[in-house]
Write an enzyme that holds these catalytic residues in place. Structure first.
Site, mmCIF file in Angstrom:
data_model
loop_
_atom_site.group_PDB
_atom_site.id
_atom_site.type_symbol
_atom_site.label_atom_id
_atom_site.label_comp_id
_atom_site.label_asym_id
_atom_site.label_seq_id
_atom_site.Cartn_x
_atom_site.Cartn_y
_atom_site.Cartn_z
ATOM 1 N N ARG A 82 0.840 -1.210 0.000
ATOM 2 C CA ARG A 82 0.000 0.000 0.000
ATOM 3 C C ARG A 82 0.867 1.249 0.000
ATOM 4 O O ARG A 82 0.530 2.248 -0.648
ATOM 5 C CB ARG A 82 -0.952 -0.024 1.197
ATOM 6 C CG ARG A 82 -2.012 1.056 1.121
ATOM 7 C CD ARG A 82 -3.078 0.879 2.180
ATOM 8 N NE ARG A 82 -2.554 1.018 3.527
ATOM 9 C CZ ARG A 82 -3.230 0.748 4.640
ATOM 10 N NH1 ARG A 82 -4.478 0.330 4.556
ATOM 11 N NH2 ARG A 82 -2.693 0.896 5.821
ATOM 12 N N LYS A 184 -2.525 6.567 1.438
ATOM 13 C CA LYS A 184 -2.316 7.084 2.788
ATOM 14 C C LYS A 184 -1.404 8.311 2.716
ATOM 15 O O LYS A 184 -0.246 8.284 3.155
ATOM 16 C CB LYS A 184 -1.733 5.976 3.666
ATOM 17 C CG LYS A 184 -2.396 5.917 5.021
ATOM 18 C CD LYS A 184 -2.147 4.618 5.719
ATOM 19 C CE LYS A 184 -2.217 4.752 7.209
ATOM 20 N NZ LYS A 184 -3.421 5.350 7.765
ATOM 21 N N GLU A 220 -16.049 6.359 4.659
ATOM 22 C CA GLU A 220 -15.329 5.870 5.833
ATOM 23 C C GLU A 220 -15.245 7.005 6.840
ATOM 24 O O GLU A 220 -15.881 8.038 6.670
ATOM 25 C CB GLU A 220 -13.953 5.335 5.438
ATOM 26 C CG GLU A 220 -13.037 6.343 4.776
ATOM 27 C CD GLU A 220 -11.641 5.791 4.492
ATOM 28 O OE1 GLU A 220 -11.173 4.880 5.195
ATOM 29 O OE2 GLU A 220 -11.003 6.316 3.561
#
Ligand code: PLP
Ligand code: COI
Length: 341
Positions: A82, A184, A220
Site C-alpha cells: 500500500r 495514505k 469511511e
C-alpha cells in the site's frame, strides 16, 4: 529482555519516544541501505518538498506479544504494497517492499522492550513514513526523500476501549472522486483536522464521510473503514475507489467468511440503509474494531440496535477472532503473521 517500566494498561493512543528508529535516504536516484539511529529529530531544508507541498505518505501497523511470548506483526507485506501505491500516486520513489518488511522487523527488534506484554491491552504501533526532503519551490516532486520508521506503545484509539462510540455525518468531504482517498497521503489527514476538532467539540468521536459526488453513500471515517452487520448476520462493508483499502477490513472479510461462516458483501452502501443494520463498527489498525452505537445526521439520531453499552454479538465474534489471530491464540491464514522474535 527486560521490558520498560510502563503502565501498559493505562496507555492511550499517544506518542512515547522509544530507543531506536530506522532511517534511509533516497539521493541521486537510489535508496541507501538505511540504519537504526537513536536520533529522533529530523533536520531538513526550510524549503523541503514536504514542508511546501505536503509530499508525504505513511503507513500504520502493529506488533503484538503472543500468548507464548513471541513478538509478531500482522500482514506487513500489505502495508509495504500500500505504501508503494501511495508513493506512486505522489511521485515519490518506492522503498522496496521486501526492504520495508525487513526494516519493520529491525525496528521492532531494536525496541522489543517497548512491545507491550500479552494480555496488557496495549500493542506496539509502528509508523513507517516518507517525505520529500530537498528544497522544492516550483510545484514539482522533490529529488531527495527520507524513509523512516518509528514505533510507540499504544492503548485504544478511542477513549473507553471497546465501548460503542457516537459519530456524526460530516458536511465536509474527505476525498474527491479520482482524488487521493485510496492512498495514505498526509494531505488526506491535514484536510480532515478541521472536521475532527469540530466533531470532538460537538461530542462526537468521529466523522462519517459520505461520497463527495452524490453524498448518498457511506465512505469511511477519518481513520478507519466501516463494517456493518445486517439483521440476518451478513457482513457488509462499503466499496469505493475513494476510501483507503484497510488491511483490517480486508482481513475481516476473510475472517467473517472463512472463520465465522458469514455471508460477506463488499459493495456500495447507501446512507439510507444504515438505519436498518443491526450492528456497526469502525475497523483499522488503530481502531481495531470499535463499535458504533449511534450515528447522528443533522440532529436525527440513528440508534444502532446493538446499543451503547457493548459490542453487538457478531462484532464481538469478529473482534475476538481477529485479535485471537493477531495474538497467536487462533491459527492464522498462511502468511498473515510475520514472526519478529
Ligand atoms: N481508513 C483510513 C482513512 C485510515 O487512516 C486507516 C488507518 O490506517 C484505515 C482506514 C484502516 O486501515 P488499516 O486497517 O490498514 O489500518
Ligand atoms: C492506523 O490505523 O494505522 C491509522 O493510520 C489511522 C490513524 C487515524 C491513526
Amino acid at each position: 529482555m527486560e521490558k520498560k517500566n510502563i503502565d501498559w494498561s493505562s496507555l492511550g493512543f499517544g506518542y512515547i519516544k522509544t530507543d531506536k528508529r530506522f532511517v534511509a535516504n533516497f539521493k541521486n536516484g537510489a535508496w541507501e541501505e538505511g540504519v537504526l539511529t537513536e536520533d529522533s529529530n529530523v533536520v531538513i531544508s526550510e524549503c523541503a518538498g514536504v514542508l511546501q507541498y505536503a509530499q508525504t505518505c505513511f503507513e500504520g501497523l502493529k506488533a503484538y506479544t503472543t500468548e507464548d511470548g513471541k513478538i509478531v506483526c500482522f500482514r506487513p507485506d500489505l502495508n509495504a504494497s500500500r505504501m508503494a501505491d501511495s508513493c506512486k500516486r505522489l511521485q515519490m520513489p518506492v522503498f522496496p517492499e521486501d526492504k520495508f518488511v525487513e526494516a519493520v522487523v529491525e525496528t521492532v527488534k531494536a525496541n522489543a522492550a517497548y512491545v507491550p506484554p500479552f494480555g496488557s491491552g496495549a500493542t506496539l504501533y509502528i509508523r513507517p513514513y516518507m517525505f520529500g526532503s530537498n528544497p522544492v519551490i516550483g510545484v514539482k516532486p522533490a529529488d531527495e526523500y527520507q524513509f523512516r520508521i518509528f514505533c510507540t506503545p499504544v492503548g485504544p484509539y478511542f477513549k473507553g476501549g471497546a465501548k460503542p462510540i457516537t459519530i456524526r455525518v460530516c458536511d465536509y468531504d474527505r476525498a474527491a472522486p479520482h482524488g487521493t482517498g485510496h492512498i495514505k497521503a498526509g494531505l488526506n489527514y491535514a484536510m480532515s483536522l478541521y472536521q475532527i476538532v469540530d466533531a470532538h467539540e460537538q461530542g462526537y468521536a468521529e466523522n462519517m464521510y459520505l461520497d463527495a459526488a452524490t453524498r448518498t453513500k457511506v465512505e469511511e471515517t477519518g481513520g478507519a473503514n466501516f463494517i456493518f452487520i445486517t439483521k440476518d448476520g451478513t457482513f457488509v462493508t462499503p466499496k469505493s475507489d475513494s476510501i483507503l483499502p484497510s488491511i483490517t477490513r480486508r482481513s475481516l472479510m476473510i475472517v467473517a467468511e472463512k472463520y465465522l461462516g458469514m455471508k460477506v458483501e463488499h459493495r456500495e452502501v447507501y446512507f439510507d440503509e444504515v438505519k436498518d443494520f443491526a450492528e456497526a463498527g469502525l475497523c483499522g489498525t488503530a481502531a481495531v474494531i470499535s463499535p458504533v452505537g449511534k450515528i447522528v445526521d443533522h440532529g436525527k439520531e440513528i440508534l444502532i440496535p446493538s446499543g451503547m453499552e457493548e459490542m453487538g454479538p457478531w462484532t464481538k465474534k469478529l473482534y475476538d477472532t481477529l485479535t485471537g489471530i493477531q495474538m497467536g491464540k487462533i491459527e492464522a491464514p498462511e502468511g498473515w503473521i510475520k514472526e519478529i522474535m
